[in-house]
Write a protein that holds these residues in place. Structure first.
Motif, PDB file in Angstrom:
ATOM      1  N   GLY A   1       0.797  -1.147  -0.151  1.00 29.36           N
ATOM      2  CA  GLY A   1      -0.101  -0.271   0.100  1.00 29.36           C
ATOM      3  C   GLY A   1       0.819   1.271   0.078  1.00 29.36           C
ATOM      4  N   LEU A   2       1.842   1.236   0.656  1.00 28.87           N
ATOM      5  CA  LEU A   2       2.709   2.468   1.018  1.00 28.87           C
ATOM      6  C   LEU A   2       3.632   2.882  -0.426  1.00 28.87           C
ATOM      7  CD1 LEU A   2       4.238   1.823   4.364  1.00 28.87           C
ATOM      8  CD2 LEU A   2       2.406   3.516   3.511  1.00 28.87           C
ATOM      9  N   VAL A   3       3.926   1.602  -1.164  1.00 32.44           N
ATOM     10  CA  VAL A   3       4.686   1.680  -2.438  1.00 32.44           C
ATOM     11  C   VAL A   3       3.477   2.110  -3.474  1.00 32.44           C
ATOM     12  CG1 VAL A   3       5.216   0.153  -4.496  1.00 32.44           C
ATOM     13  CG2 VAL A   3       6.296  -0.111  -2.395  1.00 32.44           C
ATOM     14  N   ALA A   4       2.404   1.953  -3.383  1.00 27.19           N
ATOM     15  CA  ALA A   4       1.264   2.336  -4.644  1.00 27.19           C
ATOM     16  C   ALA A   4       1.371   3.748  -4.196  1.00 27.19           C
ATOM     17  CB  ALA A   4       0.003   1.586  -4.025  1.00 27.19           C
ATOM     18  N   LEU A   5       1.229   4.197  -2.713  1.00 30.75           N
ATOM     19  CA  LEU A   5       1.259   5.838  -2.580  1.00 30.75           C
ATOM     20  C   LEU A   5       2.358   6.481  -2.813  1.00 30.75           C
ATOM     21  CD1 LEU A   5      -0.421   5.713   1.087  1.00 30.75           C
ATOM     22  CD2 LEU A   5      -1.357   6.586  -1.122  1.00 30.75           C
ATOM     23  N   ALA A   6       3.674   5.761  -3.057  1.00 30.64           N
ATOM     24  CA  ALA A   6       4.912   6.572  -3.563  1.00 30.64           C
ATOM     25  C   ALA A   6       4.951   6.789  -5.015  1.00 30.64           C
ATOM     26  CB  ALA A   6       6.050   5.555  -3.242  1.00 30.64           C
ATOM     27  N   ILE A   7       4.043   6.001  -5.888  1.00 29.99           N
ATOM     28  CA  ILE A   7       3.951   6.237  -7.198  1.00 29.99           C
ATOM     29  C   ILE A   7       3.469   7.789  -7.576  1.00 29.99           C
ATOM     30  CG2 ILE A   7       2.800   5.382  -9.470  1.00 29.99           C
ATOM     31  CD1 ILE A   7       3.009   2.725  -8.233  1.00 29.99           C
ATOM     32  N   PRO A   8       2.484   8.188  -6.799  1.00 35.10           N
ATOM     33  CA  PRO A   8       2.300   9.799  -7.237  1.00 35.10           C
ATOM     34  C   PRO A   8       3.270  10.613  -7.086  1.00 35.10           C
ATOM     35  CG  PRO A   8       0.407   8.646  -6.229  1.00 35.10           C
ATOM     36  CD  PRO A   8       1.495   7.705  -6.114  1.00 35.10           C
ATOM     37  N   GLN A   9       4.180  10.437  -6.173  1.00 38.86           N
ATOM     38  CA  GLN A   9       5.275  11.144  -5.938  1.00 38.86           C
ATOM     39  C   GLN A   9       6.120  11.302  -7.052  1.00 38.86           C
ATOM     40  OE1 GLN A   9       4.250  13.189  -3.496  1.00 38.86           O
ATOM     41  NE2 GLN A   9       2.767  11.937  -3.029  1.00 38.86           N
ATOM     42  N   VAL A  10       6.448  10.133  -7.383  1.00 37.06           N
ATOM     43  CA  VAL A  10       7.134  10.042  -8.829  1.00 37.06           C
ATOM     44  C   VAL A  10       6.701  11.007  -9.995  1.00 37.06           C
ATOM     45  CG1 VAL A  10       8.373   8.390 -10.508  1.00 37.06           C
ATOM     46  CG2 VAL A  10       8.103   7.943  -8.052  1.00 37.06           C
TER      47      VAL A  10
ATOM     48  N   VAL B   1      -4.882   2.251   7.235  1.00 39.50           N
ATOM     49  CA  VAL B   1      -3.759   2.874   7.233  1.00 39.50           C
ATOM     50  C   VAL B   1      -3.383   3.737   5.921  1.00 39.50           C
ATOM     51  CG1 VAL B   1      -0.991   2.601   7.206  1.00 39.50           C
ATOM     52  CG2 VAL B   1      -2.427   1.198   8.802  1.00 39.50           C
ATOM     53  N   THR B   2      -3.643   3.053   4.884  1.00 38.15           N
ATOM     54  CA  THR B   2      -3.545   3.713   3.608  1.00 38.15           C
ATOM     55  C   THR B   2      -4.403   4.936   3.241  1.00 38.15           C
ATOM     56  OG1 THR B   2      -3.037   1.530   2.310  1.00 38.15           O
ATOM     57  CG2 THR B   2      -3.560   3.291   1.020  1.00 38.15           C
ATOM     58  N   LEU B   3      -5.316   4.901   3.958  1.00 38.11           N
ATOM     59  CA  LEU B   3      -6.328   6.122   4.062  1.00 38.11           C
ATOM     60  C   LEU B   3      -5.760   7.449   4.957  1.00 38.11           C
ATOM     61  CD1 LEU B   3      -9.877   4.742   4.197  1.00 38.11           C
ATOM     62  CD2 LEU B   3      -8.837   6.149   2.300  1.00 38.11           C
ATOM     63  N   VAL B   4      -5.092   6.826   6.099  1.00 38.64           N
ATOM     64  CA  VAL B   4      -4.633   7.636   6.954  1.00 38.64           C
ATOM     65  C   VAL B   4      -3.235   8.480   6.369  1.00 38.64           C
ATOM     66  CG1 VAL B   4      -3.497   7.994   9.340  1.00 38.64           C
ATOM     67  CG2 VAL B   4      -5.441   6.796   8.862  1.00 38.64           C
ATOM     68  N   VAL B   5      -2.340   7.624   5.659  1.00 39.04           N
ATOM     69  CA  VAL B   5      -1.129   8.036   5.344  1.00 39.04           C
ATOM     70  C   VAL B   5      -1.372   8.886   3.665  1.00 39.04           C
ATOM     71  CG1 VAL B   5       0.820   7.363   4.091  1.00 39.04           C
ATOM     72  CG2 VAL B   5       0.245   5.973   6.129  1.00 39.04           C
ATOM     73  N   GLY B   6      -2.443   8.232   3.109  1.00 38.75           N
ATOM     74  CA  GLY B   6      -2.667   8.916   1.925  1.00 38.75           C
ATOM     75  C   GLY B   6      -3.184  10.545   2.129  1.00 38.75           C
ATOM     76  N   VAL B   7      -4.063  10.419   3.319  1.00 39.92           N
ATOM     77  CA  VAL B   7      -4.567  11.919   3.543  1.00 39.92           C
ATOM     78  C   VAL B   7      -3.654  12.832   4.159  1.00 39.92           C
ATOM     79  CG1 VAL B   7      -6.193  13.028   5.213  1.00 39.92           C
ATOM     80  CG2 VAL B   7      -7.048  11.179   4.215  1.00 39.92           C
ATOM     81  N   GLY B   8      -2.650  12.044   4.876  1.00 42.74           N
ATOM     82  CA  GLY B   8      -1.296  12.884   5.216  1.00 42.74           C
ATOM     83  C   GLY B   8      -0.708  13.475   4.101  1.00 42.74           C
ATOM     84  N   LEU B   9      -0.649  12.907   2.984  1.00 48.71           N
ATOM     85  CA  LEU B   9       0.013  13.202   1.799  1.00 48.71           C
ATOM     86  C   LEU B   9      -0.481  14.327   1.092  1.00 48.71           C
ATOM     87  CD1 LEU B   9       1.384   9.667   0.363  1.00 48.71           C
ATOM     88  CD2 LEU B   9       2.790  11.582   1.334  1.00 48.71           C
ATOM     89  N   LEU B  10      -1.745  14.173   1.106  1.00 47.19           N
ATOM     90  CA  LEU B  10      -2.699  15.177   0.526  1.00 47.19           C
ATOM     91  C   LEU B  10      -2.451  16.387   1.322  1.00 47.19           C
ATOM     92  CD1 LEU B  10      -6.196  13.410  -0.296  1.00 47.19           C
ATOM     93  CD2 LEU B  10      -4.355  13.860  -1.780  1.00 47.19           C
TER      94      LEU B  10
END
Length: 638
Positions: free
Chosen positions: A42-51, A165-174
């Protein structure tokens, strides 16, 4: 008609999971590793938008922008981004594979442990429990509920944590990308949380109802299959079909309602999230136009929301799966926590106590389970049997109703054959079931060899006492396996086809006048089908009697097992029993005068007590109650 049992109050999820904790021993480490692998994916999937953000900000920056890269550097950045995305994609795939590798085998192990535990529990629960619970309900708990539990452990429980966790981390990135846009996205969370509370209650109720109705439907199928001859004989197939169709449609309606509850929740969450994305798009364009946000950050924002779309859409399904699994655990624990009211005395049967375990589902310790039962303090087997003030009443009997057995006093001389007679409903079968403790007295004592049957380890008691029922129950196995089911371990130690086992099998079949076995296609190795319904009633009774004989008991209890035999065969069987089981004490429920006449003595059960005891001739001469019973049975036989 519903056969659903009364449901206990649902447990909180934490208590429910604690209830199955013994099944999780040894698998928690792999579950945690699977969870970490899924979190990593899940965290790897969230790293893709940062690339993507870096790529957009560096490669697609306007040429006039100070610090914009040259064409060669932009090309290199593209290739680096492509390589980075490929590595991230491969890493995500690897972590997903690791999640399955770590979790699927232990989840299947949990299901297997739970299934074995519930089967063990069903074997130990008393007859009264099985009388009260529909078999379809037990089948659905042992099959469908545990399969649902396995899927939840392997997928639902893990992904619920991961996507949270993905939602929490993703919202933090947002928030890191743009706090105004993050607030817009987060504005959908409060209505969704409010709606989740009502969804949880509605879905839990519908889930429990559907699982109970599925158990009722399984009961109907089982009863129809077992009673197919009756349905065909009376032409009631269409009527049974209509009843089944009604139950199936009721279950269908419940399932549709449950799906509707889930669908409405998912539609609410997804539509609200999409509306907020539209608002965010308009606000994001304005922020980029005013220089408060970069194009790359805006692209990363929407790429992140695309990643979050899966958990947003799936959280409702996972919550529904969790609630269904919670219901399955509740239903499982309802069986596992039923009291075992008939058990060996404490400390007398290590194997039984190990199998029971202090915790639900605990596997027996092999070293303890193999420990022999200490019977040195018990008297030697002589075949003594006595009822001293034995009383019995069913648990659901009204308080003002008399006991079914109101103080039975009866003693059998070791080695004698005694017939027990009484009018229908007088409690004859119940009295016989007290001997091997299929039921327990509610007052008084039943003794075998001078010892209260409740002081025997169950294994030892049922080694000394063997029983055959009027309704002969056979298993889907060979004749050999059915007859040798309760044979002494020493007789079959070298296998069911050893010379000793063969001799015992031949003796039992010969005593029960079951010579018809030789005409079966494969002789004693012929599979006889479910419950032996491929055989006639008399054939089934003779095999059941042979099974009781092969157990070589000291006390033989026969609940009218010869009712389907003709008088001549019955006489031959009884004469052979006297010869083969010389010294065995036999108590037999009898209805026919021919059976009664072959007994040494006859006991008359009337109004819950033994009204008289004597020979057949003596009772005919002096007992009006006995003559009435014999006359009634003769008329019933006609």
């Amino acid at each position: 008609m519903t056969r659903t049992t009364t449901a206990a109050a649902p447990l909180p999820l934490r208590d429910a999971v604690r209830g199955i904790a013994p099944y999780l021993e040894g698998v928690r480490t792999r579950w945690v590793l699977g969870l970490l692998s899924a979190l990593a994916a899940g965290l790897v999937a969230l790293a893709i938008p940062q690339v993507i953000r870096l790529l957009v900000n560096t490669v697609f920056a306007a040429p006039t922008t100070p610090g914009a890269p040259a064409a060669e550097d932009a090309t290199a950045s593209v290739w680096w981004a492509v390589g980075g995305l490929a590595l991230l994609g491969a890493a995500e795939a690897l972590f997903i594979w690791l999640r399955r590798f770590f979790i699927l085998p232990p989840a299947a192990d949990v299901e297997n442990r739970a299934r074995i535990a519930v089967y063990r529990r069903l074997q130990r629960l008393p007859v009264a429990f099985h009388d009260a619970w529909p078999s379809g309900q037990l089948l659905s708990r042992a099959q469908g509920d545990l399969s649902l539990l396995r899927r939840w452990i392997a997928f639902g429980s893990v992904m619920l944590v991961v996507e949270t966790v993905t939602l929490v981390v993703g919202v933090g990135l947002l928030f890191w990308l743009s706090w105004p846009l993050a607030l817009v996205y987060l504005a959908a969370a409060l209505p969704i949380m409010w709606r989740s509370y009502g969804f949880r209650n509605d879905f839990r109720t519908a889930s429990r109802l559907s699982q109970d109705q599925a158990g009722d439907l399984a009961t109907t199928v089982e009863e129809s299959v077992h009673g197919i001859r009756v349905l065909k004989a009376f032409g009631r197939g269409p009527h049974a079909l209509e009843g089944f169709r009604g139950e199936a449609q009721t279950l269908q309606g419940t399932e549709v309602h449950k799906a509707g509850v889930l669908a409405s929740f998912i539609a609410f969450t997804v539509s609200l999230a999409e509306v907020m994305l539209g608002v965010a798009l308009a606000l994001g364009v304005w922020l980029v136009a005013t220089g408060q946000m970069t194009v790359g950050a805006l692209a990363a924002y929407f790429a992140t929301t695309a990643v979050l779309a899966r958990p947003v859409e799936g959280i409702g399904q996972l919550l529904g799966m969790t609630l269904s699994a919670k219901t399955a655990i509740d239903r499982h624990l309802e069986v596992m926590r039923q009291p075992v009211s008939i058990a060996s005395p404490p400390g007398t049967d290590p194997a039984e106590e190990a199998a029971t375990g202090a915790s639900v589902g605990e596997d027996p310790d092999p070293a303890v389970a193999d420990a022999p039962v200490d019977v040195s303090a018990l008297p030697p087997s002589r075949g003594g049997l006595a009822f001293r003030g034995a009383r019995f009443r069913h648990p659901d009997t009204p308080d003002d109703a008399p006991d079914l057995l109101a103080g039975v006093d009866l003693e059998l001389v070791p080695g004698e054959t005694m017939a027990l007679v009484g009018l229908t409903g007088s409690g004859k079968s119940t009295l016989l079931q007290l001997v091997p403790r299929l039921r327990d007295v509610t007052g008084g004592v039943v003794e075998v060899d001078g010892v209260d049957v409740r002081d025997y380890p169950l294994e030892e008691l049922r080694r000394r006492v063997s029983i055959a029922f009027e309704d002969a129950t056979l298993f889907s196995d060979t004749v050999r396996a059915n007859v040798l089911l309760g044979a002494p371990a020493a007789e079959v130690a070298d296998g069911p086809d050893s010379p000793a086992a063969e001799a015992l099998l031949e003796l039992a079949l010969d005593t029960a006048q079951a010579g018809f076995v030789a005409d079966l296609p494969q002789g004693v190795d012929t599979p006889i089908g479910e419950e032996g319904l491929s055989l006639s009633g008399g054939q089934r009774q003779r095999l059941a009697l042979a099974r009781a004989i092969a157990a070589r008991p000291d006390v033989l209890v026969l609940d009218d097992p010869l009712s389907a035999l003709d008088v001549r065969t019955e006489e031959a069987v009884t004469a052979r029993l006297r010869e083969v089981l010389a010294g065995t004490t036999t108590l037999i429920v009898a209805h026919r005068p021919s059976t009664v006449a072959l007994a040494d003595r006859v006991a008359v059960l009337q109004d819950g007590r033994i009204a008289d005891v004597g020979t057949h001739a003596d009772l005919l001469a002096r007992s009006g109650a006995y003559r009435q019973i014999i006359t009634t049975d003769r008329e019933d036989a006609r």
